[in-house]
Motif scaffolding. Structure first.
Motif, PDB file in Angstrom:
ATOM      1  N   ARG A   1      40.651  58.052  22.398  1.00  0.00           N
ATOM      2  CA  ARG A   1      40.501  56.605  22.211  1.00  0.00           C
ATOM      3  C   ARG A   1      41.463  55.837  23.121  1.00  0.00           C
ATOM      4  N   TYR A   2      42.683  56.340  23.266  1.00  0.00           N
ATOM      5  CA  TYR A   2      43.657  55.675  24.139  1.00  0.00           C
ATOM      6  C   TYR A   2      43.157  55.650  25.586  1.00  0.00           C
ATOM      7  N   VAL A   3      42.645  56.771  26.058  1.00  0.00           N
ATOM      8  CA  VAL A   3      42.113  56.843  27.417  1.00  0.00           C
ATOM      9  C   VAL A   3      40.955  55.858  27.580  1.00  0.00           C
ATOM     10  N   GLN A   4      40.100  55.767  26.574  1.00  0.00           N
ATOM     11  CA  GLN A   4      38.963  54.849  26.652  1.00  0.00           C
ATOM     12  C   GLN A   4      39.426  53.394  26.730  1.00  0.00           C
ATOM     13  N   VAL A   5      40.356  53.010  25.853  1.00  0.00           N
ATOM     14  CA  VAL A   5      40.865  51.627  25.850  1.00  0.00           C
ATOM     15  C   VAL A   5      41.530  51.302  27.183  1.00  0.00           C
ATOM     16  N   LYS A   6      42.331  52.236  27.679  1.00  0.00           N
ATOM     17  CA  LYS A   6      43.033  52.035  28.953  1.00  0.00           C
ATOM     18  C   LYS A   6      42.037  51.875  30.101  1.00  0.00           C
ATOM     19  N   LEU A   7      41.022  52.730  30.124  1.00  0.00           N
ATOM     20  CA  LEU A   7      40.024  52.656  31.181  1.00  0.00           C
ATOM     21  C   LEU A   7      39.225  51.355  31.114  1.00  0.00           C
ATOM     22  N   GLU A   8      38.893  50.922  29.897  1.00  0.00           N
ATOM     23  CA  GLU A   8      38.155  49.658  29.736  1.00  0.00           C
ATOM     24  C   GLU A   8      38.946  48.490  30.308  1.00  0.00           C
ATOM     25  N   LYS A   9      40.239  48.436  29.987  1.00  0.00           N
ATOM     26  CA  LYS A   9      41.075  47.322  30.453  1.00  0.00           C
ATOM     27  C   LYS A   9      41.267  47.375  31.966  1.00  0.00           C
ATOM     28  N   GLU A  10      41.507  48.576  32.503  1.00  0.00           N
ATOM     29  CA  GLU A  10      41.731  48.697  33.945  1.00  0.00           C
ATOM     30  C   GLU A  10      40.451  48.434  34.734  1.00  0.00           C
ATOM     31  N   THR A  11      39.315  48.840  34.188  1.00  0.00           N
ATOM     32  CA  THR A  11      38.028  48.588  34.853  1.00  0.00           C
ATOM     33  C   THR A  11      37.727  47.092  34.871  1.00  0.00           C
ATOM     34  N   ALA A  12      38.024  46.409  33.760  1.00  0.00           N
ATOM     35  CA  ALA A  12      37.808  44.959  33.696  1.00  0.00           C
ATOM     36  C   ALA A  12      38.695  44.241  34.713  1.00  0.00           C
ATOM     37  N   LEU A  13      39.949  44.689  34.837  1.00  0.00           N
ATOM     38  CA  LEU A  13      40.863  44.090  35.806  1.00  0.00           C
ATOM     39  C   LEU A  13      40.350  44.314  37.235  1.00  0.00           C
ATOM     40  N   GLN A  14      39.941  45.538  37.507  1.00  0.00           N
ATOM     41  CA  GLN A  14      39.416  45.853  38.843  1.00  0.00           C
ATOM     42  C   GLN A  14      38.199  44.985  39.175  1.00  0.00           C
ATOM     43  N   SER A  15      37.291  44.844  38.229  1.00  0.00           N
ATOM     44  CA  SER A  15      36.087  44.027  38.452  1.00  0.00           C
ATOM     45  C   SER A  15      36.454  42.581  38.724  1.00  0.00           C
ATOM     46  N   SER A  16      37.421  42.077  37.966  1.00  0.00           N
ATOM     47  CA  SER A  16      37.864  40.692  38.140  1.00  0.00           C
ATOM     48  C   SER A  16      38.444  40.474  39.534  1.00  0.00           C
ATOM     49  N   ILE A  17      39.279  41.409  39.988  1.00  0.00           N
ATOM     50  CA  ILE A  17      39.905  41.292  41.306  1.00  0.00           C
ATOM     51  C   ILE A  17      38.862  41.388  42.416  1.00  0.00           C
ATOM     52  N   LEU A  18      37.952  42.351  42.299  1.00  0.00           N
ATOM     53  CA  LEU A  18      36.914  42.514  43.323  1.00  0.00           C
ATOM     54  C   LEU A  18      36.011  41.278  43.392  1.00  0.00           C
ATOM     55  N   ARG A  19      35.726  40.700  42.231  1.00  0.00           N
ATOM     56  CA  ARG A  19      34.882  39.497  42.200  1.00  0.00           C
ATOM     57  C   ARG A  19      35.587  38.344  42.918  1.00  0.00           C
ATOM     58  N   ARG A  20      36.880  38.188  42.641  1.00  0.00           N
ATOM     59  CA  ARG A  20      37.646  37.116  43.268  1.00  0.00           C
ATOM     60  C   ARG A  20      37.741  37.308  44.788  1.00  0.00           C
ATOM     61  N   LEU A  21      37.987  38.561  45.200  1.00  0.00           N
ATOM     62  CA  LEU A  21      38.092  38.845  46.632  1.00  0.00           C
ATOM     63  C   LEU A  21      36.759  38.601  47.343  1.00  0.00           C
ATOM     64  N   SER A  22      35.665  38.887  46.681  1.00  0.00           N
ATOM     65  CA  SER A  22      34.349  38.722  47.312  1.00  0.00           C
ATOM     66  C   SER A  22      34.004  37.254  47.527  1.00  0.00           C
ATOM     67  N   LEU A  23      34.614  36.368  46.737  1.00  0.00           N
ATOM     68  CA  LEU A  23      34.344  34.936  46.870  1.00  0.00           C
ATOM     69  C   LEU A  23      35.104  34.316  48.036  1.00  0.00           C
ATOM     70  N   GLY A  24      36.122  35.030  48.505  1.00  0.00           N
ATOM     71  CA  GLY A  24      36.933  34.496  49.595  1.00  0.00           C
ATOM     72  C   GLY A  24      37.946  33.494  49.069  1.00  0.00           C
ATOM     73  N   SER A  25      38.834  33.044  49.934  1.00  0.00           N
ATOM     74  CA  SER A  25      39.884  32.129  49.514  1.00  0.00           C
ATOM     75  C   SER A  25      40.316  31.269  50.694  1.00  0.00           C
ATOM     76  N   ALA A  26      40.690  30.020  50.384  1.00  0.00           N
ATOM     77  CA  ALA A  26      41.205  29.131  51.428  1.00  0.00           C
ATOM     78  C   ALA A  26      42.548  29.635  51.937  1.00  0.00           C
ATOM     79  N   ASP A  27      43.261  30.359  51.065  1.00  0.00           N
ATOM     80  CA  ASP A  27      44.570  30.906  51.449  1.00  0.00           C
ATOM     81  C   ASP A  27      44.564  32.411  51.166  1.00  0.00           C
TER      82      ASP A  27
END
Length: 206
Positions: free
Chosen positions: A134-160
């Motif tokens: 269960r610990y591995v599952q919770v950890k993976l869920e949180k890290e996967t969500a973080l990774q998805s969030s970062i990749l989504r932000r990077l794909s949108l580009g940034s003024a800076d």
């Protein structure tokens, strides 16, 4: 799980080991069930039983195992819990339904069987696996969500882009030092210490 566990994890594979034992028995003349530790205690029992009588059901053997070591009161639920632990490793961790089911069942047994929880190393090993999965599952869920969030932000580009890159690095650094489920991790460490104190099971080294 292969990425997070070492060579001798606590492992429950009753139906798979029964199948392997039956499959290879015709090619042997007698055998010895041996391993380097106690973490596959149930699997060794399965091998011995299958080699003695390959017609036996692994579920029958698991039922005898839980009645012998956990008592009649906990046996049926513990047997079900063991097969759920086996199911935990048969599919991906993300989206697994068996992992939370196994965790809930073993937590229930933990509360209803205080003497087993405190004094029975076989029971403690099963608890350890339920908490670990269960610990591995919770950890993976949180890290996967973080990774998805970062990749989504990077794909949108940034003024800076420099500021965006720094922000991303800070997020990743912060995640490295976070414990996603501190109560699960604390219980895992406690169970590990209990197993070390009672039978010398060494789950980590300096």
């Amino acid at each position: 799980f292969a990425a997070t566990l070492g060579r001798e994890p606590v492992i429950y594979r009753p139906s798979e080991h029964a199948h392997i034992a039956r499959l290879y028995q015709p090619q042997t003349v007698g055998a010895v069930t041996y391993s380097d530790g106690v973490t596959d205690d149930l699997n060794k029992v399965i091998w011995s039983a299958m080699l003695w009588d390959p017609r036996r059901s692994d579920r029958e053997v698991v039922g005898e195992y839980t009645r012998c070591f956990f008592g009649e009161k906990a046996a049926a639920e513990a047997s079900r819990g063991i097969y759920l632990l086996e199911a935990n490793w048969k599919a991906g961790v993300l989206g697994s339904h068996s992992i939370p089911k196994a965790f809930t069942l073993w937590q229930k047994l933990e509360r209803s069987s205080p003497s087993l929880t405190k004094n029975n190393w076989r029971f403690q090993m099963a608890l350890l696996r339920a908490y670990y999965d269960r610990y591995v599952q919770v950890k993976l869920e949180k890290e996967t969500a973080l990774q998805s969030s970062i990749l989504r932000r990077l794909s949108l580009g940034s003024a800076d882009p420099i500021a965006s890159a720094r922000s991303t690095i800070e997020q990743l650094d912060a995640a490295q030092h976070e414990t996603p489920a501190p109560e699960l991790r604390a219980r895992l460490l406690q169970l590990g210490q209990q197993l070390f104190d009672s039978i010398g099971l060494q789950l980590s080294v300096p």
